[in-house]
Design a protein around this motif. Structure first.
Motif, PDB file in Angstrom:
ATOM      1  N   VAL A 260       0.767  -1.312   0.115  1.00 13.21           N
ATOM      2  CA  VAL A 260       0.202   0.472   0.232  1.00 13.21           C
ATOM      3  C   VAL A 260       1.006   1.025   0.123  1.00 13.21           C
ATOM      4  CG1 VAL A 260      -2.266   0.923   1.289  1.00 13.21           C
ATOM      5  CG2 VAL A 260      -1.991  -1.232   1.460  1.00 13.21           C
ATOM      6  N   LEU A 261       1.705   0.639   0.647  1.00 19.71           N
ATOM      7  CA  LEU A 261       2.610   2.566   1.166  1.00 19.71           C
ATOM      8  C   LEU A 261       4.101   2.053   0.380  1.00 19.71           C
ATOM      9  CD1 LEU A 261       3.768   4.841   2.193  1.00 19.71           C
ATOM     10  CD2 LEU A 261       4.445   4.034   4.209  1.00 19.71           C
ATOM     11  N   PRO A 262       5.090   2.072  -1.139  1.00 20.16           N
ATOM     12  CA  PRO A 262       5.816   1.845  -1.563  1.00 20.16           C
ATOM     13  C   PRO A 262       6.829   1.319  -0.310  1.00 20.16           C
ATOM     14  CG  PRO A 262       4.390   3.674  -2.706  1.00 20.16           C
ATOM     15  CD  PRO A 262       3.928   3.446  -1.352  1.00 20.16           C
ATOM     16  N   GLU A 263       8.138   0.668  -1.002  1.00 22.83           N
ATOM     17  CA  GLU A 263       8.741   0.643  -0.376  1.00 22.83           C
ATOM     18  C   GLU A 263       9.714   1.810   0.349  1.00 22.83           C
ATOM     19  OE1 GLU A 263      13.397  -1.880  -0.690  1.00 22.83           O
ATOM     20  OE2 GLU A 263      11.337  -2.891  -1.510  1.00 22.83           O
ATOM     21  N   VAL A 264       9.721   1.942   1.277  1.00 22.02           N
ATOM     22  CA  VAL A 264      10.583   3.923   2.189  1.00 22.02           C
ATOM     23  C   VAL A 264      12.049   2.941   1.865  1.00 22.02           C
ATOM     24  CG1 VAL A 264      10.265   4.912   4.193  1.00 22.02           C
ATOM     25  CG2 VAL A 264       8.038   3.518   3.153  1.00 22.02           C
TER      26      VAL A 264
END
Length: 128
Positions: A27-31
């Motif tokens: 959901v959140l791209p790789e940080v």
């Protein structure tokens, strides 16, 4: 400037667990990570998290949010699909607003009713 997951959690209102879950599920791209392997969030990540929260809080399913984020990584080739997803979601939001507006009108009517009863009772007490 980089932010720790703790700072982002405080700024976004999401738990650290939720942030990790969103990253793990795509959901959140790789940080980005720092030299110690710790997540290192940036202002763009915070802005994206804000959008994710907005979509989720307005009822968009996680699967659709994930699809939207995935499409956004594709760039210009998916702009029409991104727009379509948001337009469909906006229709959903508008329907919810109409749904709650009818309840708001009923509550406003009851507020006015009780205000008139209070006013009447106050007048009767002043006359007595």
């Amino acid at each position: 400037m980089g932010y720790s997951i703790k700072t982002i959690s405080q700024k976004s209102g999401l738990s650290q667990y939720t942030l990790r879950y969103y990253e793990r599920e795509g959901v959140l791209p790789e940080v980005a990570r720092d030299e110690h392997g710790n997540r290192c969030f940036h202002d763009e990540d915070l802005e994206l998290i804000s959008l994710i929260c907005c979509l989720k809080d307005t009822g968009m399913p996680i699967a659709d949010i994930k699809q939207f984020i995935s499409l956004s990584k594709e760039g210009h080739s998916s702009l029409s699909e991104q727009r379509r997803l948001l337009q469909e979601h906006k229709v959903h939001i508008d329907e919810k607003i109409k749904f709650f507006q009818t309840f708001a009108e009923k509550v406003e009517h009851k507020i006015a009713y009780f205000a008139s009863l209070e006013e009447r009772a106050e007048t009767e007490n002043n006359e007595a």
